[in-house]
Design an enzyme around this catalytic site. Structure first.
Site, short mmCIF file in Angstrom:
data_model
loop_
_atom_site.label_atom_id
_atom_site.label_comp_id
_atom_site.label_asym_id
_atom_site.label_seq_id
_atom_site.Cartn_x
_atom_site.Cartn_y
_atom_site.Cartn_z
N CYS A 1 1.05 -1.27 0.07
CA CYS A 1 -0.04 -0.01 0.12
C CYS A 1 0.88 1.24 0.07
O CYS A 1 1.84 1.27 0.47
CB CYS A 1 -0.87 -0.10 1.10
N ASP B 1 0.48 3.77 1.87
CA ASP B 1 0.53 4.53 3.23
C ASP B 1 2.07 4.74 3.50
O ASP B 1 2.83 3.79 3.47
CB ASP B 1 -0.24 3.19 4.02
N ARG C 1 3.29 4.74 6.61
CA ARG C 1 3.52 4.02 7.54
C ARG C 1 4.09 2.74 7.30
O ARG C 1 4.53 2.09 8.12
CB ARG C 1 2.28 4.10 8.64
N HIS D 1 -1.96 -3.83 5.12
CA HIS D 1 -1.65 -3.22 6.44
C HIS D 1 -2.92 -3.19 7.21
O HIS D 1 -3.80 -2.74 6.61
CB HIS D 1 -0.73 -2.16 6.61
N CYS E 1 -5.85 0.28 7.30
CA CYS E 1 -5.74 0.82 5.87
C CYS E 1 -7.07 1.95 5.37
O CYS E 1 -7.96 1.70 5.57
CB CYS E 1 -5.66 -0.27 4.86
ZN LIG Z 1 -3.32 1.13 2.92
#
Ligand SMILES: [Zn+2]
Length: 207
Positions: free
Chosen positions: A42, A44, A46, A98, A101
């Site tokens: 992803c 993302d 993080r 993750h 999400c």
């Molecule tokens: Zn995500």
């Protein structure tokens, strides 16, 4: 401009430190690459793929999009898989979702429009398809994490079913596809116990 200056300064420091730790590393890498992994994760912020797996430059190809989706209609990711499998002959493709999400949460809530809506539509279809199972989740966050797991399995299958991967297996190329989940609350990367290493594995793969 201050933010960009910071990026450039940090990059200079990173390059200097790296060259100091491993003299000649950039000169060697400028000639070729031979990564063993293609990571599909992803977008993302993080879950920085290389950092959380301790990979160095040259070790892993990284492809990221919202909610780590492998859509056969998306020529960008299909081209990346073709390049990784046919040209670089990588050994492993790792699909990693993750917890918590935002993309999956937005798909469930359905409060998105335009391109984001189009992109998240396959997740909304999965949400409907597994509605009964997801209905047992106690709260929205739990539902997000459970749909994330279903999505990882779905994307492992999507990769296994691509023509590029099927052809690689047919000609005897060693290639495995794995499903993993990253816990943003603990930093732990866990296998989901999904490993497909050939066309038979893909056929018998159920969830
Ligand atoms: Zn995500």
């Amino acid at each position: 401009m201050e933010a960009i200056r910071q990026l450039l300064e940090q990059n200079r420091k990173w390059a200097q430190d790296r060259e100091q730790q491993d003299p000649g590393c950039f000169a060697r890498q400028s000639k070729s690459q031979a990564p063993k992994f293609l990571w599909i994760g992803c977008i993302d912020s993080r879950m920085p793929a290389e950092q959380l797996t301790g990979m160095e430059p040259g070790d892993m190809l990284v492809y990221r999009n919202i909610a780590n989706q492998v859509n056969p209609k998306d020529t960008s990711i299909m081209a990346a898989i073709q390049f990784a499998v046919d040209a670089l002959q990588i050994d492993h493709i790792v699909i990693t979702g993750h917890t918590n999400c935002g993309g999956i949460s937005a798909a469930i809530k359905g409060q998105v429009t335009d391109d984001l809506q189009t992109w998240l539509n396959p997740l909304q279809e999965l949400n409907s398809e597994y509605g009964e199972e997801l209905g047992h989740c106690g709260c929205h966050d739990e539902k997000v994490d459970h749909l994330c797991e279903i999505n990882i399995k779905k994307q492992v299958l999507n990769v296994a079913e691509t023509e590029v991967v099927q052809n690689a297996w047919k000609r005897g190329q060693k290639l495995s596809i794995h499903g993993c989940i990253y816990d943003v609350a603990s930093g732990e990367l866990r296998t989901m116990g999904i490993h497909v290493s050939g066309p038979d594995g893909a056929e018998s793969f159920t969830f």
